[in-house]
Motif scaffolding. Structure first.
Motif, PDB file in Angstrom:
ATOM      1  N   ILE A  60       0.999  -1.168  -0.094  1.00  0.00           N
ATOM      2  CA  ILE A  60      -0.453  -0.115  -0.378  1.00  0.00           C
ATOM      3  C   ILE A  60       0.794   1.216   0.338  1.00  0.00           C
ATOM      4  O   ILE A  60       0.898   2.029  -0.641  1.00  0.00           O
ATOM      5  CB  ILE A  60      -0.764   0.270   1.565  1.00  0.00           C
ATOM      6  CG1 ILE A  60      -1.769  -1.131   1.194  1.00  0.00           C
ATOM      7  CG2 ILE A  60      -1.346   1.229   1.559  1.00  0.00           C
ATOM      8  CD1 ILE A  60      -2.593  -1.096   2.242  1.00  0.00           C
ATOM      9  N   SER A  61       2.010   1.660   0.913  1.00  0.00           N
ATOM     10  CA  SER A  61       2.589   2.161   0.442  1.00  0.00           C
ATOM     11  C   SER A  61       3.428   2.841  -0.196  1.00  0.00           C
ATOM     12  O   SER A  61       3.564   3.659  -0.690  1.00  0.00           O
ATOM     13  CB  SER A  61       3.909   2.345   1.808  1.00  0.00           C
ATOM     14  OG  SER A  61       2.952   2.303   3.382  1.00  0.00           O
ATOM     15  N   ASP A 106       1.035   3.983  -3.065  1.00  0.00           N
ATOM     16  CA  ASP A 106       0.771   5.295  -2.486  1.00  0.00           C
ATOM     17  C   ASP A 106       1.106   6.560  -2.931  1.00  0.00           C
ATOM     18  O   ASP A 106       1.036   7.980  -3.142  1.00  0.00           O
ATOM     19  CB  ASP A 106       0.656   5.138  -0.950  1.00  0.00           C
ATOM     20  CG  ASP A 106      -0.468   6.930  -0.123  1.00  0.00           C
ATOM     21  OD1 ASP A 106      -1.204   7.093  -1.099  1.00  0.00           O
ATOM     22  OD2 ASP A 106       0.090   7.266   0.331  1.00  0.00           O
ATOM     23  N   LEU A 132       0.438   7.675  -6.732  1.00  0.00           N
ATOM     24  CA  LEU A 132      -0.926   7.783  -6.772  1.00  0.00           C
ATOM     25  C   LEU A 132      -0.188   9.310  -7.074  1.00  0.00           C
ATOM     26  O   LEU A 132       0.170  10.046  -6.545  1.00  0.00           O
ATOM     27  CB  LEU A 132      -1.887   7.810  -5.578  1.00  0.00           C
ATOM     28  CG  LEU A 132      -3.081   8.194  -5.958  1.00  0.00           C
ATOM     29  CD1 LEU A 132      -3.854   7.289  -6.836  1.00  0.00           C
ATOM     30  CD2 LEU A 132      -3.535   8.368  -4.100  1.00  0.00           C
ATOM     31  N   VAL A 160      -5.754   1.854  -3.600  1.00  0.00           N
ATOM     32  CA  VAL A 160      -5.229   3.234  -2.841  1.00  0.00           C
ATOM     33  C   VAL A 160      -5.554   4.067  -3.760  1.00  0.00           C
ATOM     34  O   VAL A 160      -6.408   4.414  -4.641  1.00  0.00           O
ATOM     35  CB  VAL A 160      -4.013   3.720  -2.494  1.00  0.00           C
ATOM     36  CG1 VAL A 160      -2.761   2.606  -2.040  1.00  0.00           C
ATOM     37  CG2 VAL A 160      -3.309   3.769  -4.158  1.00  0.00           C
ATOM     38  N   SER A 204      -7.603   8.347  -3.145  1.00  0.00           N
ATOM     39  CA  SER A 204      -6.510   9.966  -3.177  1.00  0.00           C
ATOM     40  C   SER A 204      -7.369  10.144  -1.943  1.00  0.00           C
ATOM     41  O   SER A 204      -8.503  10.413  -0.680  1.00  0.00           O
ATOM     42  CB  SER A 204      -7.368  11.375  -4.306  1.00  0.00           C
ATOM     43  OG  SER A 204      -8.853  11.026  -4.086  1.00  0.00           O
ATOM     44  N   HIS A 223      -6.228   0.749   2.206  1.00  0.00           N
ATOM     45  CA  HIS A 223      -5.905   1.742   2.739  1.00  0.00           C
ATOM     46  C   HIS A 223      -7.379   2.723   2.889  1.00  0.00           C
ATOM     47  O   HIS A 223      -7.603   3.030   1.369  1.00  0.00           O
ATOM     48  CB  HIS A 223      -5.127   2.242   3.112  1.00  0.00           C
ATOM     49  CG  HIS A 223      -4.306   3.621   4.491  1.00  0.00           C
ATOM     50  ND1 HIS A 223      -3.718   4.723   3.395  1.00  0.00           N
ATOM     51  CD2 HIS A 223      -5.025   3.572   5.351  1.00  0.00           C
ATOM     52  CE1 HIS A 223      -3.892   5.073   5.045  1.00  0.00           C
ATOM     53  NE2 HIS A 223      -4.553   4.985   5.585  1.00  0.00           N
ATOM     54  N   LYS A 280      -1.282   7.379   8.784  1.00  0.00           N
ATOM     55  CA  LYS A 280      -0.245   5.613   8.194  1.00  0.00           C
ATOM     56  C   LYS A 280      -0.710   5.236   9.908  1.00  0.00           C
ATOM     57  O   LYS A 280       0.177   5.416  10.436  1.00  0.00           O
ATOM     58  CB  LYS A 280       0.603   6.874   7.909  1.00  0.00           C
ATOM     59  CG  LYS A 280       0.131   7.666   6.963  1.00  0.00           C
ATOM     60  CD  LYS A 280       0.288   7.576   5.684  1.00  0.00           C
ATOM     61  CE  LYS A 280      -0.491   8.424   4.558  1.00  0.00           C
ATOM     62  NZ  LYS A 280      -0.679   7.979   3.130  1.00  0.00           N
TER      63      LYS A 280
END
Length: 565
Positions: free
Chosen positions: A33-34, A37, A40, A62, A64, A133, A257
């Motif tokens: 996910i990180s 992200d 993005l 993910v 915005s 997330h 986070k």
């Protein structure tokens, strides 16, 4: 409160959480996910990517960041599962309606073409982790539900959805569609930190959002696992309430986070002990409840919450202990079936068969049969109800053993329901009086029969057989009424005769297939009564396969399987 870490054993979801944490899956999914992200684009609403890990495939979602708390809550509208016709498969007869978060469905729909292609490429050979997330977690949950629908039970066991800080996405209907289905129920783990406001946004709103799956609630003190949806809702409200009260509702929500939270939880897994409370004479349930709240930072002074959780845990334990389990009662049901088998055999000595013996109820044994029938009906109605809620096989929810047990039950017991129905002077049993559970058992057998080889040796054991069409006696009763109408000059004579000929053909087909019990030919049976009525009405010149069988006495050879056609 002590500074030592806590890992509380509370609810069966702990096994799932400990597996995810100790295997490193929690950090693997958050790392995915990180990474996504960071890619993005600020103008993108949502993005997903597939990551091939050494031990699994991860699909991450993910979205915005949500600008402000009021704006997100303005989007808390629930929409029916029929919109946009993607999740109607979640509805069942026992759970006909459900609603889903509109924003989540809209985001999911925007990716539908891409996700359809991905769905066709997914391999069932390795475990699949679907993760997301915040609102991306909502989309991950919807994708998981959509994906599971196309999988069999074995493949579905290799799918796990892990969300981080996701808001609730549906009403009680959605919750039940997931929790009552074995293929879906164990596939969801939701991670929520006490500092994260997003998982709690819809809990106390005017719209009836409900949680589902297992929740891994985390704080700096520890973590705990909860499966009971009512407790999840209460704890989501209680956890971090001070943070929620102190935050300005008109500033931007800080999207929490989970990097440090995941690291902290994985560090805690090495401490598998539970702290001693130091309080004298504390009951085990009270101790477990207090430890559970300690682990997520809720003060022990919240006595109403502690007492409510204790009551719910006691009720949950009671439900588990007394839950309907077909296997538990199976032996008793076998006894009742054996008693009805004996009832069937003894009734044959009276030259009328068990159907007519039960219908007339002249003997004490008939009263015993009433009790056997009642218990068996209650049992199998519950079996069918449970099977519809938690199907094991598409279109045929019962496993083979239960399916054929249910078939024998239906063939033995439904004739007794038919006898009760017509003894009240009613008609049209199949249309107006038949129980839904009999319909389901018959329907599921027909589906299974498509893959089952026919038994060509039935005539060798026909003397001990049950009539395959459990509504055979309904047709006999309706044919008797047709004869009465014809004799009394009632109704359309031509149509009545045509219906009687249709019944003749039906009976002959059953006899040719050795699909009826020979007791239908007993002298005092309703079928033989119909035959005598019919024979007295038809013209002497009329001939058919059935009239030849009956008038020549060939039917007497049926019981020993020596009848040739």
């Amino acid at each position: 409160m002590s500074n030592s870490p806590l890992i509380c054993r509370f609810g069966s979801g702990l096994e799932l959480a400990n597996l995810v944490v100790s295997s490193g899956l929690l950090s693997q999914t958050w790392d995915s996910i990180s990474e996504l992200d960071r890619e993005l684009n600020p103008s993108e609403q949502i993005r997903f990517r597939v990551y091939q890990k050494p031990n699994c495939t991860v699909i991450a979602f993910v979205t915005s960041p949500t600008p402000t708390k009021p704006q997100l809550q303005e989007e808390d509208e629930l929409v029916s599962s029929s919109f946009p016709h993607l999740f109607h498969f979640l509805c069942t007869k026992s759970n006909p309606t459900l609603s889903i978060h509109k924003a989540a469905v809209t985001l999911f729909s925007s990716l539908l073409d891409q996700l359809s292609n991905l769905k066709n490429q997914i391999s069932n050979s390795v475990p699949l982790i679907v993760t997301g997330h915040s609102v991306g977690g909502s989309v991950a949950s919807l994708f998981t539900l959509w994906l599971l629908e196309s999988m069999n039970l074995a493949d579905a066991k290799r799918v796990l959805c892990i969300t981080f800080g996701a808001p609730l996405i549906g009403d009680k209907g959605l919750q039940q569609a997931i929790s009552r289905n074995s293929k879906r129920n164990s596939c969801f783990l939701h991670v929520a930190a006490n500092q994260d406001l997003v998982p709690r946004l819809f809990v106390s709103g005017s719209v009836a959002y409900q949680p589902f799956g297992t929740y891994l609630l985390c704080s700096e003190s520890g973590y705990t696992c909860i499966e009971d949806p009512e407790e999840v809702s209460q704890l989501l409200l209680a956890v971090g309430s001070e943070t929620a009260r102190n935050q300005n509702p008109y500033v931007e929500l800080e999207i929490f986070k989970y990097t440090e939270t995941v690291k902290h939880v994985e560090d805690l897994v090495i401490y598998q002990g539970i702290l001693k409370l130091g309080e004298a004479k504390v009951l085990p349930l009270r101790a477990s409840t207090i430890l559970q709240l300690d682990a997520i930072g809720i003060k022990r002074t919240q006595q109403p919450l502690i007492e409510n959780m204790e009551r719910r845990e006691q009720f949950r334990a009671f439900k588990l202990k007394n839950a309907f389990d077909p296997g538990k009662k199976l032996n008793k049901m076998k006894e009742d079936m054996a008693n009805l088998e004996w009832y069937k055999k003894t009734s044959m000595f009276e030259k009328e068969g068990y159907y007519d013996s039960y219908k007339h109820k002249r003997f004490p044994k008939d009263n015993d049969a009433i009790k056997f029938k009642k218990r068996l009906n209650q049992y199998w109605k519950k079996v069918v109800e449970e099977a519809e809620i938690m199907p094991q096989k598409e279109n045929a929810p019962l496993g083979i053993t239960w399916l054929y047990g249910g078939t024998n039950y239906r063939r033995m017991v439904e004739p007794l329901d038919i006898a009760d129905y017509y003894s009240k002077g009613l008609k049209n049993y199949k249309a107006d009086g038949r129980s839904e559970h009999f319909k389901k058992l018959e329907e599921w057998l027909k589906v299974d029969a498509l893959t089952t080889k026919p038994d060509n040796r039935k005539k060798l054991n026909v003397s001990n057989s049950l009539t395959e069409d459990s509504c055979f006696w309904e047709r006999v009763e309706e044919a008797l009424m047709l004869c009465k109408s014809l004799r009394n000059g009632e109704g359309d004579r031509e149509l009545t005769i045509m219906n009687l000929v249709t019944f003749e053909e039906y009976v002959m087909e059953q006899i040719k297939n050795y699909a009826v019990s020979p007791e239908i030919f007993l002298d005092r049976s309703s079928f033989m009564r119909w035959w005598r009525e019919y024979e007295s009405i038809i013209e002497t010149s009329y001939k058919s396969k059935l009239t030849d069988l009956m008038k020549t006495g060939k039917y007497n050879k049926y019981a020993d399987g020596s009848l040739d056609f």
